[in-house]
Motif scaffolding. Sequence first.
Motif: not given
Length: 473
Positions: A213, A269-270, A273, A281, A290, A293
């Motif tokens: 993320a 990815s999350f 983002s 996040l 996640i 990061y």
Amino acid sequence: MKKAKRILSAVAAGVMVLSLSACGGGSGSASGSASGSAPAAGSTPAGAEGKITISYWTTNRHDQAYMTPLIEEFNATNDKNIYIDFQVYADNYSQMLDLAFSTNTAPDVYQLAGTDPIEVVVKEKGQLLDLAPYMDDEYRTRFGEGAFVEGINALGDGIYSLPYTASAARLFYNQDIFDRVGIDGPPQTLDELVADAKLVTEQLGSEGIYGIAGNFKSAASSVARSIDMIVMRSGGTRGGFDYKTGTYDFSSYKPVLEAFKEMFATGVSFPGSESLDIDPLRTQFAAGNIAMYISISHAEPGVYASQFPTDANWNCAQLPTVNGKVEGKQQLWFGGSNLGINPATEHPDEAWEVMKFLHSDEVMGPYHTAGLGTVMIPSAVESAEAPESIEKMPNLAINADDQNWPPLPAGVVVEGKDYYTTCVECIFGVTDIDSAIEDLNTRYNAAYDKLVDGGAERIVYPNFDPLKQDTAK
């Protein structure tokens, strides 16, 4: 150490009280509230009647639970008739600070935004008071040799900020998620970073768990703590500036942008983002959604101890590089400067008393022990116990690969979008990477050439390289 232990006990109690409120709004007072907005200009904080109020702004939400009881104690016991109005902000701090200065509502003491060289903040914006007249030799000595550095916290004979803590970008990861999908350890190269993010999402995406993320809602914050750092660590330029030639060259950004584009524009990815702030996040990371990061070494231990308590087995690692080799120093996220005084303050002497309190051994020693930051004040660290967080996660510590690069050219005004915004557009497929780099080189060099034509000295260090950092002219 008895006082340090007493302070840490108070901190533990403060953490319990503030763990919910600290993750709510955008600001908090010294009483521990987090209402989501700053008090109106000219308002009187509760408990300040009859005292000289010194407003203090910071973005350090991770240490709010630590600082709040200490500031409350200072407000109740100091013999200078001072009340600190303590406000903590999270979003758009740089813009808020500039707006406050433009409307004469800026705080008395404040955390520097970090988006401009100190020369710009002092000479062009006029936002920092010279602290040198307030410091005698004894006070300077407590910061150690080499504490005041031209372009970092000093200009000529003036000193505009003090060493506080140092921090560096690191890769934070969830070991439990790694174990589930069979990842042996954190990635060393960008290819491994992409592969690991893909693997996690492919295997666990159906559970709402994603490989990586980013907090790309703030282009400057996200790019500065991730793209910039990997570029420098891989032997590229800092902010696109090549000190050896005295020109801008963003070509070293290409492989990093390509890797991030592969992750963030392809569903690895999350989700969301591109519009995510760092605290939301962190909330998702704490919830186990996640795997990886990039953030800042000083903040995360406090964040997951107080703001977003988690049972996740998390850890941190050095940032990956393009080829797995460290070919350049990594710029400290901050180091050598942090807080300053508004030169327009009506109470400069009292503002200096607040600065002394915030940098005191009594505050910064336990701060170091609590793992809230790598403290740069020798007199504070010498009497403090080592932080448990660094003993558990050695990569939180600053190492020989982390240091301040030379200051970037000051006063460069670029037409159009800045490189932070352009990088984010590249990552999410809005802009072609090759075209963006060519455009950035053209616009940034045009802006710098204009500055030099106007009389500024071009910065050229003929023997400079990202590892040796030779600044001889």
